[in-house]
Design a protein around this motif. Structure first.
Motif, PDB file in Angstrom:
ATOM      1  N   PRO A  12      33.389 -34.231 -99.508  1.00  8.14           N
ATOM      2  CA  PRO A  12      34.201 -34.603-100.608  1.00  8.14           C
ATOM      3  C   PRO A  12      33.619 -35.210-101.197  1.00  8.14           C
ATOM      4  CG  PRO A  12      33.468 -35.783 -97.741  1.00  8.14           C
ATOM      5  CD  PRO A  12      32.940 -34.966 -98.165  1.00  8.14           C
ATOM      6  N   GLY A  14      34.230 -34.546-104.553  1.00 10.64           N
ATOM      7  CA  GLY A  14      35.445 -33.470-105.754  1.00 10.64           C
ATOM      8  C   GLY A  14      36.484 -33.245-105.156  1.00 10.64           C
ATOM      9  N   LEU A  15      37.307 -32.370-105.468  1.00 10.42           N
ATOM     10  CA  LEU A  15      38.078 -31.888-105.565  1.00 10.42           C
ATOM     11  C   LEU A  15      37.923 -30.453-104.759  1.00 10.42           C
ATOM     12  CD1 LEU A  15      40.843 -33.458-108.056  1.00 10.42           C
ATOM     13  CD2 LEU A  15      41.123 -33.484-105.787  1.00 10.42           C
ATOM     14  N   CYS A  50      30.688 -39.509-101.727  1.00 11.63           N
ATOM     15  CA  CYS A  50      31.740 -38.971-101.223  1.00 11.63           C
ATOM     16  C   CYS A  50      32.431 -39.943-100.847  1.00 11.63           C
ATOM     17  CB  CYS A  50      31.368 -38.434 -99.649  1.00 11.63           C
ATOM     18  SG  CYS A  50      30.356 -36.877-100.271  1.00 11.63           S
ATOM     19  N   ARG A  51      34.117 -39.563-100.914  1.00 10.30           N
ATOM     20  CA  ARG A  51      34.756 -40.259-100.622  1.00 10.30           C
ATOM     21  C   ARG A  51      35.899 -40.207 -99.307  1.00 10.30           C
ATOM     22  NH1 ARG A  51      35.859 -40.223-106.332  1.00 10.30           N
ATOM     23  NH2 ARG A  51      37.847 -40.061-106.263  1.00 10.30           N
ATOM     24  N   GLU A  53      39.268 -40.632 -99.463  1.00  6.62           N
ATOM     25  CA  GLU A  53      40.433 -39.699-100.213  1.00  6.62           C
ATOM     26  C   GLU A  53      40.433 -38.276-100.437  1.00  6.62           C
ATOM     27  OE1 GLU A  53      38.677 -42.540-103.698  1.00  6.62           O
ATOM     28  OE2 GLU A  53      39.219 -42.733-100.956  1.00  6.62           O
ATOM     29  N   LEU A  54      38.880 -38.486-100.802  1.00  7.70           N
ATOM     30  CA  LEU A  54      38.906 -36.607-100.819  1.00  7.70           C
ATOM     31  C   LEU A  54      38.827 -35.703 -99.706  1.00  7.70           C
ATOM     32  CD1 LEU A  54      35.854 -37.416-103.511  1.00  7.70           C
ATOM     33  CD2 LEU A  54      38.751 -36.367-104.134  1.00  7.70           C
ATOM     34  N   GLN A  57      42.198 -35.287 -98.521  1.00  9.27           N
ATOM     35  CA  GLN A  57      42.611 -34.260 -99.589  1.00  9.27           C
ATOM     36  C   GLN A  57      42.444 -32.858 -99.333  1.00  9.27           C
ATOM     37  OE1 GLN A  57      45.218 -35.286-102.345  1.00  9.27           O
ATOM     38  NE2 GLN A  57      44.864 -32.035-102.298  1.00  9.27           N
ATOM     39  N   SER A 260      41.169 -26.853-109.604  1.00  9.60           N
ATOM     40  CA  SER A 260      41.124 -28.004-108.554  1.00  9.60           C
ATOM     41  C   SER A 260      42.176 -27.082-107.796  1.00  9.60           C
ATOM     42  CB  SER A 260      41.251 -28.794-108.419  1.00  9.60           C
ATOM     43  OG  SER A 260      42.533 -29.027-109.534  1.00  9.60           O
TER      44      SER A 260
END
Length: 322
Positions: A12, A14-15, A50-51, A53-54, A57, A260
């Protein structure tokens, strides 16, 4: 019930894009066509990149595409946790075992020194720069002295002449000498566990029998096989699918436009168009048409997947929008 178990493990950072969807769909079809269990694992071990929220998603994008999983970070399962950042203690146990077996050593080489090697002729492979073994033969006194000025990474010792042979489910017989790339890092100097070790420990713990992933990871497989063997773990079957490439010969990415899944969704592209398009690229259908992912399960045949990289020219991309 089949004992086949496979997985998809996004990072996670990137999209999710069509290249991720390509690997995810084929990995999912491989397992579903054999009535196996499919695992979703989040590879967020490199915390700075890494995030959360990703990660959320990614789960939403995969579900929108029509894929499901039997075990995962949002569904749980008998081999939880399914998020790498929650599995650090397992990796440290493996490092301790490898250390006690005499298979690891501290490396004090700086980034600048490693980059100097990387700029040398023949210094690079898809696995990164070859390592010359600079720190492998340091004396205990030399190691102790260097530890005062720099935290070391940990490297796994490779028998330089050892050849690793395995049968790839798409590319056929593979043979390589991992030692050509030198001893590899299993824990970075900043404490972050390497992909190589984490993925081996996770796949073994989650009882993964079949790994289908992109051909960019083909060079990682011999190193991972060495780790499986060193840790006394069963080696899964591997299959590597070709990469989707732009017309410039580089891996499909942002520079080729917004590919994406969330971007395509916002543009009004239906998931069935993406799935049918990917199925056509994978040789699973004779012509492009919108399809639901579950419509492909019964007829899935990995033999029909191309072995060479697939160039996505403008005409192919336009199929998604027409």
């Amino acid at each position: 019930m089949s004992n086949i178990r496979g997985r998809f493990a996004p990072t996670p950072s990137g999209l999710m894009h069509v290249g991720n969807a390509w690997a995810a769909l084929l990995a999912w079809l491989q397992i579903r066509s054999q009535d196996g269990k499919f695992v979703l694992r989040m590879e967020d071990i490199d915390g700075p990149r890494c995030r959360p929220e990703l990660a959320e998603q990614a789960l939403a994008d995969l579900r929108w595409l029509g894929l499901d999983w039997d075990e995962g970070p949002d569904t749980g399962g008998p081999h939880a946790p399914y998020t790498q950042s929650e599995r650090i203690s397992f990796y440290e146990e493996a490092i301790d075992k490898l250390n006690k077996s005499g298979l690891l050593y501290p490396c004090f080489c700086s980034r600048a020194e490693l980059l100097a090697v990387a700029s040398a002729p023949h210094g690079l492979s898809s696995e990164g720069p070859s390592y010359a073994g600079t720190c492998r033969h340091l004396t205990p006194e030399e190691r102790q002295a260097r530890q005062h000025s720099k935290a070391p990474s940990l490297r796994f010792k490779i028998d330089g002449g050892r050849s690793v042979i395995f049968e790839d489910g798409i590319l056929g017989k593979q043979q390589s000498t991992p030692g050509a790339g030198g001893d590899f890092v299993v824990r970075r100097a900043d404490g972050i566990i390497s992909y190589q070790l984490a993925v081996v420990m996770d796949d073994a713990a989650m009882r993964i029998t079949d790994v289908l992933r992109g051909a960019d990871l083909l060079d990682s497989t011999p190193r991972q096989i060495l780790l499986y063997e060193a840790l006394g773990l069963p080696v899964p079957r591997f299959a590597h699918v070709p990469l989707l490439m732009g017309e410039d010969g580089k891996r499909l990415a942002k520079r080729h436009g917004d590919t994406s899944l969330s971007g395509l969704k916002a543009a009004g592209v239906k998931p069935e168009r993406i799935v049918g398009w990917l199925a056509y690229l994978a040789g699973q259908v004779e012509r492009y048409e919108p399809l639901a992912a579950n419509e492909l399960i019964r007829s899935f045949d990995p033999i029909r997947i191309p072995k060479e990289p697939i160039t996505i020219h403008d005409g192919l991309m336009k199929q998604l929008f027409n």
